[in-house]
Write a protein that holds these residues in place. Structure first.
Motif, PDB file in Angstrom:
ATOM      1  N   MET A 118      59.217  -4.243  12.095  1.00 33.16           N
ATOM      2  CA  MET A 118      58.862  -4.406  10.690  1.00 33.16           C
ATOM      3  C   MET A 118      59.762  -5.425   9.995  1.00 33.16           C
ATOM      4  SD  MET A 118      57.658  -0.819   9.086  1.00 33.16           S
ATOM      5  CE  MET A 118      59.158   0.013   9.465  1.00 33.16           C
ATOM      6  N   ALA A 119      60.803  -5.850  10.703  1.00 27.44           N
ATOM      7  CA  ALA A 119      61.722  -6.856  10.148  1.00 27.44           C
ATOM      8  C   ALA A 119      62.205  -6.439   8.769  1.00 27.44           C
ATOM      9  CB  ALA A 119      61.053  -8.221  10.084  1.00 27.44           C
ATOM     10  N   VAL A 120      62.637  -5.189   8.685  1.00 27.77           N
ATOM     11  CA  VAL A 120      63.105  -4.672   7.397  1.00 27.77           C
ATOM     12  C   VAL A 120      64.313  -5.487   6.929  1.00 27.77           C
ATOM     13  CG1 VAL A 120      64.033  -2.666   6.207  1.00 27.77           C
ATOM     14  CG2 VAL A 120      62.275  -2.375   7.936  1.00 27.77           C
ATOM     15  N   LYS A 145      51.782  -7.670  10.506  1.00 33.25           N
ATOM     16  CA  LYS A 145      51.360  -7.399   9.122  1.00 33.25           C
ATOM     17  C   LYS A 145      51.637  -5.914   8.878  1.00 33.25           C
ATOM     18  CE  LYS A 145      49.294 -11.441   8.465  1.00 33.25           C
ATOM     19  NZ  LYS A 145      50.253 -12.441   8.039  1.00 33.25           N
ATOM     20  N   ASN A 152      52.729  -0.946   1.793  1.00 37.09           N
ATOM     21  CA  ASN A 152      53.626  -1.785   2.586  1.00 37.09           C
ATOM     22  C   ASN A 152      54.498  -0.874   3.443  1.00 37.09           C
ATOM     23  OD1 ASN A 152      55.464  -3.538   3.651  1.00 37.09           O
ATOM     24  ND2 ASN A 152      56.009  -4.511   1.719  1.00 37.09           N
ATOM     25  N   THR A 207      63.993   6.947   1.444  1.00 34.72           N
ATOM     26  CA  THR A 207      64.951   5.850   1.536  1.00 34.72           C
ATOM     27  C   THR A 207      64.631   4.896   2.689  1.00 34.72           C
ATOM     28  OG1 THR A 207      66.390   7.213   2.899  1.00 34.72           O
ATOM     29  CG2 THR A 207      66.860   7.177   0.547  1.00 34.72           C
ATOM     30  N   LEU A 208      63.689   5.278   3.538  1.00 30.49           N
ATOM     31  CA  LEU A 208      63.395   4.455   4.717  1.00 30.49           C
ATOM     32  C   LEU A 208      61.981   3.870   4.643  1.00 30.49           C
ATOM     33  CD1 LEU A 208      64.964   6.769   7.415  1.00 30.49           C
ATOM     34  CD2 LEU A 208      65.781   4.520   6.764  1.00 30.49           C
TER      35      LEU A 208
ATOM     36  N   GLY B  27      68.395   8.238   9.712  1.00 31.62           N
ATOM     37  CA  GLY B  27      68.220   8.000   8.279  1.00 31.62           C
ATOM     38  C   GLY B  27      69.143   6.940   7.755  1.00 31.62           C
ATOM     39  N   LEU B  87      73.691   7.482   3.051  1.00 32.57           N
ATOM     40  CA  LEU B  87      72.685   6.640   3.690  1.00 32.57           C
ATOM     41  C   LEU B  87      72.905   5.163   3.431  1.00 32.57           C
ATOM     42  CD1 LEU B  87      69.477   8.737   3.092  1.00 32.57           C
ATOM     43  CD2 LEU B  87      70.924   8.635   5.089  1.00 32.57           C
ATOM     44  N   TYR B 114      69.873 -10.916  -1.787  1.00 32.99           N
ATOM     45  CA  TYR B 114      68.879 -10.114  -1.066  1.00 32.99           C
ATOM     46  C   TYR B 114      68.155  -9.151  -2.014  1.00 32.99           C
ATOM     47  CZ  TYR B 114      66.941  -7.093   2.562  1.00 32.99           C
ATOM     48  OH  TYR B 114      66.079  -6.371   3.366  1.00 32.99           O
ATOM     49  N   ASP B 179      52.376 -15.454   3.126  1.00 35.30           N
ATOM     50  CA  ASP B 179      53.316 -14.470   3.700  1.00 35.30           C
ATOM     51  C   ASP B 179      54.739 -14.812   3.232  1.00 35.30           C
ATOM     52  OD1 ASP B 179      54.370 -12.390   5.241  1.00 35.30           O
ATOM     53  OD2 ASP B 179      53.134 -12.860   6.982  1.00 35.30           O
ATOM     54  N   LYS B 180      55.691 -14.099   3.768  1.00 34.62           N
ATOM     55  CA  LYS B 180      57.100 -14.290   3.386  1.00 34.62           C
ATOM     56  C   LYS B 180      57.533 -15.752   3.512  1.00 34.62           C
ATOM     57  CE  LYS B 180      58.487 -10.900   6.372  1.00 34.62           C
ATOM     58  NZ  LYS B 180      57.748  -9.669   6.432  1.00 34.62           N
ATOM     59  N   TRP B 182      60.986 -17.453   4.126  1.00 33.42           N
ATOM     60  CA  TRP B 182      62.414 -17.256   4.422  1.00 33.42           C
ATOM     61  C   TRP B 182      63.131 -18.590   4.600  1.00 33.42           C
ATOM     62  CZ3 TRP B 182      63.539 -12.650   8.322  1.00 33.42           C
ATOM     63  CH2 TRP B 182      63.213 -11.444   7.688  1.00 33.42           C
TER      64      TRP B 182
END
Lengths: 276, 384
Positions: A118-120, A145, A152, A207-208, B27, B87, B114, B179-180, B182
């Motif tokens: 997912m390239a978080v 995607k 998302n 949170t994720l 997590g 977290l 970011y 799309d993104k 970068w």
């Protein structure tokens, strides 16, 4: 160690997830669902073994309690008697742990694969390059995607978090009566787990990335389906009865009630035939 | 297996605790995977007497170019809403992570975070201003800022490139890709070249953001395009180098490999043009050197680590670093390579050259090194 982990578990799962996503119309959500189902099918023998052991252990609870009463003042004799009982029943009390230990790395790898594809974070996407195989299909599919049903999957989602909590609660509730028997201490522990585990997962899901939430939801649903076919509705039986009552569904006779439900006094509970 | 009940309970408690720990680690995003902890990889911005380093801690550090001493107070780049708690993976109290090179224009330095914010600071007074680039979505900014006087061009993960006035921080225009975005955009002769994850490179009129042309590759694009002598060079995730005519975006040539070497992975780093050669690092660890006129392979150099850092050049000599931390020089007149320095640290950040000095921003153990490009000796270093 890290390399072995990557080569043997993480890389295959990551690449498979990417290929699945490409095959399933570039839909990441469908890929997560498909991969979760496939991995659950692969681990099915272990899961069944785990369920079998858990169920047998639950069936022993009344006898174990009787032993506890009988040998209340002699711990050594109690331990010996318990071991004898386990031996006679043909179960290993630690039998449910082994499948769990084998499954855990796979779940962790699946989690890591989802997070990477997912390239978080930019770093995880950069590192994804070293994880993927040099296959054309892989390079064509990346980056995935991450939209699914208008959401998302790379960001957290409140609805998904709630669904995670709900599915986890139902799954935990379903297994409750099948293992606690009449042991009040165990029942108390399980009641606490029923609330604590889902609450913790809701917190994590908020949170994720929701791609991970989707995995948890699908996994919980699959577990519930497997549980249903093995032990019936379990702790959900009273709710099912209520709903059936409300909907005026004509009750059908079932040959056997799940053992645990019967023990906890849920007379008339429904469920498929348990395998012996 | 004759275990007493107490032991079984202990094992069960241990197993449950282990499961809990694993869940918490998952997590926290830290499980067996330190890579997901954000480190940032912003190359330094070079000013007249100082260099400006945006650290992974979210701090803008001002260092003397001569000796690396701090010449000004640190600036914390954040809005005060950095994640906290168990977290946060050690991110609590940090500023926002910065990936792109800050942009200096006179007394004003602009930084894209970011967190999707653009921050501007006065170098002398540290007076600051900030704006959320994309008010609705709050998406992250990974690429660097390119500027033309008071106008800043900023790529965003929401798929748009924005033109902002750096003084008022008001939006001049925005252009949406599929799309993104970068890659840091490139400004050349009034045209802004934008590469997107939607596989396309766009040529935009820098004054109003209208599109002149677009060209589709077969993979997302992370590397900034390079423009020289009316040709745009694009390195894509499709493992191909595309040379396009800047006037209309038509294809001049493309390179997918030769009998000597084939790109096996993504082109991540921005390539560089030196004399008549295009030097393009690939993530498979190969440095491809092509003739710009024809796209023929002139040289290829293979390393045992991926090349994700963008190279720099002085004269006919190219300087580049492997991700494993080795700094190399390549003399294009002879094709000879020399190992200048082994930092033994991860290098994902692009190199920056200023006179005789190459600035190397390492990631694993974050530091900025000033290296003499002639002999590879470290003149000074600043450890974050």
């Amino acid at each position: 160690m890290g390399n072995i982990w990557n080569i043997v578990i993480l890389r295959p799962i990551t690449n498979f997830l990417i290929v699945l996503s490409d095959v399933l119309f570039g839909n990441f959500g469908l890929a997560v669902i498909a991969l979760t189902i496939i991995i659950n099918l692969i681990l099915l023998p272990l899961t069944i073994k785990q369920m079998k052991t858990t169920k047998k252990t639950a069936e022993l609870q009344p006898k174990l309690q009787a032993l506890q009463k009988k040998y209340a003042n002699d711990q050594q004799a109690l331990a010996q008697a318990q071991m004898q009982l386990y031996k006679e029943s043909g179960i290993s009390p630690t039998g449910c742990l082994l499948p769990m230990f084998i499954q855990m790395p796979v779940w962790v790898a699946l989690y890591q694969a989802i997070m990477r594809v997912m390239a978080v974070y930019p770093e995880s996407f950069l590192n994804l390059s070293s994880m993927v195989y040099s296959w054309d299909i892989i390079f064509k599919a990346l980056p995935l995607k991450t939209t699914f049903l208008g959401m998302n999957m790379s960001t957290s989602n409140f609805i998904m978090a709630i669904l995670v909590g709900l599915s986890m609660y139902l799954q935990t509730k379903m297994t409750t009566n099948t293992s606690a028997g009449n042991n009040p201490q165990m029942q108390q522990q399980q009641q606490m787990m029923q609330v604590m585990m889902p609450a913790m997962f809701v917190f994590l899901a908020m949170t994720l990335p929701s791609g991970l939430s989707l995995y948890w939801i699908v996994n919980a649903v699959i577990r519930m389906v497997m549980q249903y076919f093995y032990t019936g509705w379990g702790g959900l039986q009273p709710w099912v009865d209520k709903i059936a009552g409300i909907l005026h569904i004509k009750k059908k006779d079932t040959p056997q009630t799940p053992v645990s439900s019967k023990k906890s006094g849920n007379k008339g509970s429904k469920g498929p035939i348990s395998k012996k | 297996m004759n275990l007493p009940m107490k032991k079984i309970r202990k094992i069960q408690i241990a197993a449950a605790s282990l499961l809990l720990v694993v869940v918490l680690m998952i997590g926290a995003g830290c499980s067996c995977n330190a890579q997901v902890t954000q480190a940032g990889w912003a190359p330094v911005a070079v000013g007249e007497d100082s260099v400006y380093l945006a650290t992974a801690e979210g701090t803008l550090v001002t260092l003397s170019k001569i000796n690396g001493n701090k010449t000004a107070e640190d600036i914390k780049v954040n809005t005060g809403n950095t994640a906290a708690g168990i977290l946060s993976c050690g991110m609590a109290g940090r500023g926002t992570v910065v990936y792109g090179t800050p942009y200096i224009n006179g007394d004003l330095i602009s930084v894209a975070g970011y967190d999707g914010m653009v921050y501007t600071y006065s170098i002398t007074t540290h007076l600051s201003n900030s704006v959320q680039l994309d008010e609705d979505k709050g998406m992250s900014i990974i690429g660097g800022i390119v500027g033309d006087g008071d106008i800043l061009y900023i790529p965003c993960s929401d798929g748009c490139v924005y033109a902002l006035n750096s003084l008022s921080l008001t939006r001049e225009w925005s252009f949406e890709t599929g799309d993104k975005v970068w890659a840091t955009p490139v400004l050349d002769n009034g045209t802004l070249y934008v590469a997107s994850f939607d596989s396309k490179v766009y040529a935009l009129d820098a004054s109003d953001g209208t599109m002149k042309w677009s060209y589709a590759t077969n993979g997302p694009i992370m590397a900034s395009p390079v423009v020289k002598d009316g040709v745009v060079y694009v390195c894509s995730f499709d493992r191909t180098i595309h040379a396009l005519n800047a006037s209309d975006g038509s294809l001049k040539w493309n390179f997918t490999g030769s009998s000597e070497a084939v790109p096996r992975k993504w082109f991540w780093a921005t390539p560089i043009i030196v004399s008549d050669y295009l030097c393009a690092p690939n993530m498979d660890g190969t440095m491809f050197v092509l003739k710009v006129e024809t796209g023929e392979l002139a040289y290829s150099f293979e390393y045992d680590a991926q090349l994700s850092s963008s190279p720099v050049a002085v004269g006919d000599i190219v300087y580049y670093a492997t991700e494993a931390g080795v700094l190399w020089s390549l003399d294009l007149t002879t094709g000879a390579t020399v190992q200048l320095h082994d930092f033994e640290q991860t290098i994902d950040s692009g190199l920056v050259v200023d006179g005789d000095v190459i600035f190397v921003h390492t990631q694993t153990k974050e530091a900025l090194y000033a290296v003499n490009r002639a002999n590879g000796l470290v003149s000074w270093y600043y450890e974050v």
